[in-house]
Design a protein around this motif. Structure first.
Motif, PDB file in Angstrom:
ATOM      1  N   ILE A  45       0.836  -1.210   0.000  1.00 26.51           N
ATOM      2  CA  ILE A  45       0.000   0.000   0.000  1.00 26.51           C
ATOM      3  C   ILE A  45       0.870   1.260   0.000  1.00 26.51           C
ATOM      4  N   LEU A  46       1.869   1.295   0.892  1.00 28.75           N
ATOM      5  CA  LEU A  46       2.746   2.474   0.987  1.00 28.75           C
ATOM      6  C   LEU A  46       3.583   2.636  -0.273  1.00 28.75           C
ATOM      7  N   SER A  47       4.040   1.530  -0.833  1.00 27.06           N
ATOM      8  CA  SER A  47       4.800   1.576  -2.085  1.00 27.06           C
ATOM      9  C   SER A  47       3.938   2.145  -3.204  1.00 27.06           C
ATOM     10  N   GLY A  48       2.656   1.756  -3.214  1.00 30.98           N
ATOM     11  CA  GLY A  48       1.726   2.274  -4.225  1.00 30.98           C
ATOM     12  C   GLY A  48       1.516   3.773  -4.078  1.00 30.98           C
ATOM     13  N   ILE A  49       1.424   4.245  -2.842  1.00 31.84           N
ATOM     14  CA  ILE A  49       1.249   5.683  -2.581  1.00 31.84           C
ATOM     15  C   ILE A  49       2.445   6.469  -3.106  1.00 31.84           C
ATOM     16  N   VAL A  50       3.649   5.976  -2.796  1.00 30.68           N
ATOM     17  CA  VAL A  50       4.878   6.646  -3.254  1.00 30.68           C
ATOM     18  C   VAL A  50       4.953   6.646  -4.776  1.00 30.68           C
ATOM     19  N   ALA A  51       4.621   5.494  -5.391  1.00 32.99           N
ATOM     20  CA  ALA A  51       4.682   5.370  -6.856  1.00 32.99           C
ATOM     21  C   ALA A  51       3.692   6.323  -7.523  1.00 32.99           C
ATOM     22  N   ARG A  52       2.471   6.449  -6.967  1.00 32.09           N
ATOM     23  CA  ARG A  52       1.463   7.357  -7.553  1.00 32.09           C
ATOM     24  C   ARG A  52       1.903   8.816  -7.439  1.00 32.09           C
ATOM     25  N   LYS A  53       2.491   9.171  -6.297  1.00 30.83           N
ATOM     26  CA  LYS A  53       2.990  10.544  -6.121  1.00 30.83           C
ATOM     27  C   LYS A  53       4.077  10.867  -7.137  1.00 30.83           C
ATOM     28  N   GLN A  54       4.983   9.903  -7.332  1.00 29.78           N
ATOM     29  CA  GLN A  54       6.062  10.110  -8.304  1.00 29.78           C
ATOM     30  C   GLN A  54       5.502  10.233  -9.720  1.00 29.78           C
ATOM     31  N   ALA A  55       4.494   9.410 -10.032  1.00 24.74           N
ATOM     32  CA  ALA A  55       3.888   9.450 -11.366  1.00 24.74           C
ATOM     33  C   ALA A  55       3.210  10.798 -11.607  1.00 24.74           C
ATOM     34  N   ARG A  56       2.523  11.328 -10.582  1.00 28.93           N
ATOM     35  CA  ARG A  56       1.874  12.645 -10.701  1.00 28.93           C
ATOM     36  C   ARG A  56       2.903  13.754 -10.911  1.00 28.93           C
ATOM     37  N   LYS A  57       4.007  13.678 -10.175  1.00 29.11           N
ATOM     38  CA  LYS A  57       5.062  14.694 -10.318  1.00 29.11           C
ATOM     39  C   LYS A  57       5.675  14.654 -11.710  1.00 29.11           C
ATOM     40  N   THR A  58       5.891  13.437 -12.206  1.00 28.82           N
ATOM     41  CA  THR A  58       6.446  13.274 -13.556  1.00 28.82           C
ATOM     42  C   THR A  58       5.491  13.827 -14.602  1.00 28.82           C
ATOM     43  N   GLU A  59       4.182  13.560 -14.399  1.00 31.00           N
ATOM     44  CA  GLU A  59       3.164  14.051 -15.336  1.00 31.00           C
ATOM     45  C   GLU A  59       3.092  15.564 -15.315  1.00 31.00           C
ATOM     46  N   GLU A  60       3.148  16.153 -14.114  1.00 35.30           N
ATOM     47  CA  GLU A  60       3.112  17.619 -13.995  1.00 35.30           C
ATOM     48  C   GLU A  60       4.330  18.259 -14.651  1.00 35.30           C
ATOM     49  N   PHE A  61       5.490  17.615 -14.447  1.00 35.62           N
ATOM     50  CA  PHE A  61       6.742  18.134 -15.039  1.00 35.62           C
ATOM     51  C   PHE A  61       6.676  18.070 -16.558  1.00 35.62           C
ATOM     52  N   THR A  62       6.110  16.962 -17.100  1.00 30.68           N
ATOM     53  CA  THR A  62       5.988  16.795 -18.546  1.00 30.68           C
ATOM     54  C   THR A  62       5.021  17.820 -19.129  1.00 30.68           C
ATOM     55  N   THR A  63       3.911  18.076 -18.410  1.00 34.13           N
ATOM     56  CA  THR A  63       2.909  19.045 -18.855  1.00 34.13           C
ATOM     57  C   THR A  63       3.489  20.449 -18.897  1.00 34.13           C
TER      58      THR A  63
END
Length: 260
Positions: A240-258
């Motif tokens: 669960i915690l690994s999933g939370i960290v992975a989703r946060k990283q994915a959102r940051k990557t998406e925001e940076f790409t945008t």
């Protein structure tokens, strides 16, 4: 000439890193020694705490032999050294983590520094939580079961060194296992572990955890399951915690790409 200058810079960097590492090791060892001495100063109070718990447990089982004995002076020394060492390890753990963080800090970005620093108190609290869980929750179950096996069959003599070895065997593994969620979060943040992989190997992880549960518990199926369940829960919390960290990283990557 330039090649020689580069070699000199590399040698200086290596020397600086070794000097910094030496400094961090000296600080950590010094803190360990201070906590070890502190443990020895209060060793009688610490010993009485565990002895009282032992005596209360035997009284609950109506066992008349409620004293801890020693077979020689070295047994007393072993018990004192063991208790002081555990106190020193627990006390030094956050300092060790801080020194590791300070050593790798120059290689981290400001954001990585802030995130990784937050892991230090969590590591310490989980270690203490694991010790308490093993001592107050799991240890009584195993102790009661083992004592009941010899009820009315043997004259039991409880030696201090054997009792504290038993305590360490039960409590220390849980102190280590409680670190699994924070380790998985850290490895996920580094991109080494992904929640999908943890889910994929779940059945193999369960198998390993059940084997570990059988190793640190008596040969009783119910007790082995009781010990294995917290380990499995810790693994699920890690996912669960690994999933939370992975989703946060994915959102940051998406925001940076945008933004780019």
């Amino acid at each position: 000439m330039e090649h020689g200058h580069n070699n000199l810079d590399k040698e200086m960097n290596v020397t600086e890193h070794l000097g910094e590492l030496r400094k961090r090791l000296i600080i950590t060892i010094s803190v360990f020694i201070l906590f070890f001495i502190g443990g020895f100063i209060f060793i009688e109070e610490i010993f009485q705490f565990f002895k009282l718990g032992f005596e209360q447990r035997l009284q609950e089982l109506d066992n008349q032999n409620t004293t801890l004995t020693v077979l020689g002076p070295f047994d007393i020394l072993w018990v004192y050294l063991t208790l002081a060492s555990v106190i020193a390890i627990a006390g030094t753990l956050p300092v060790l983590c801080l020194q590791v963080w300070l050593f790798i800090k120059p290689a981290l970005t400001p954001k990585e520094q802030k995130v990784s620093l937050a892991y230090i108190p969590a590591i310490f609290l989980l270690f203490i939580g694991g010790l308490c869980f093993g001592y107050f929750m799991i240890q009584p179950l195993i102790f009661n079961f083992l004592v009941s096996l010899g009820d009315n069959m043997f004259t039991m003599m409880f030696t201090a060194d054997k009792y504290f070895k038993f305590l360490l065997r039960i409590t220390l593994p849980f102190a280590i296992f409680f670190e699994i969620p924070i380790i998985m979060m850290f490895l996920t943040s580094l991109g080494i572990v992904q929640p999908g992989l943890l889910r994929k190997v779940r059945k193999y992880a369960y198998f390993v955890l059940i084997i570990i549960g059988t190793m640190i518990s008596p040969p009783d199926f119910i007790l082995q399951i009781v010990v294995a369940i917290p380990l499995i829960v810790l693994y699920e919390v890690s996912i669960i915690l690994s999933g939370i960290v992975a989703r946060k990283q994915a959102r940051k990557t998406e925001e940076f790409t945008t933004e780019s």
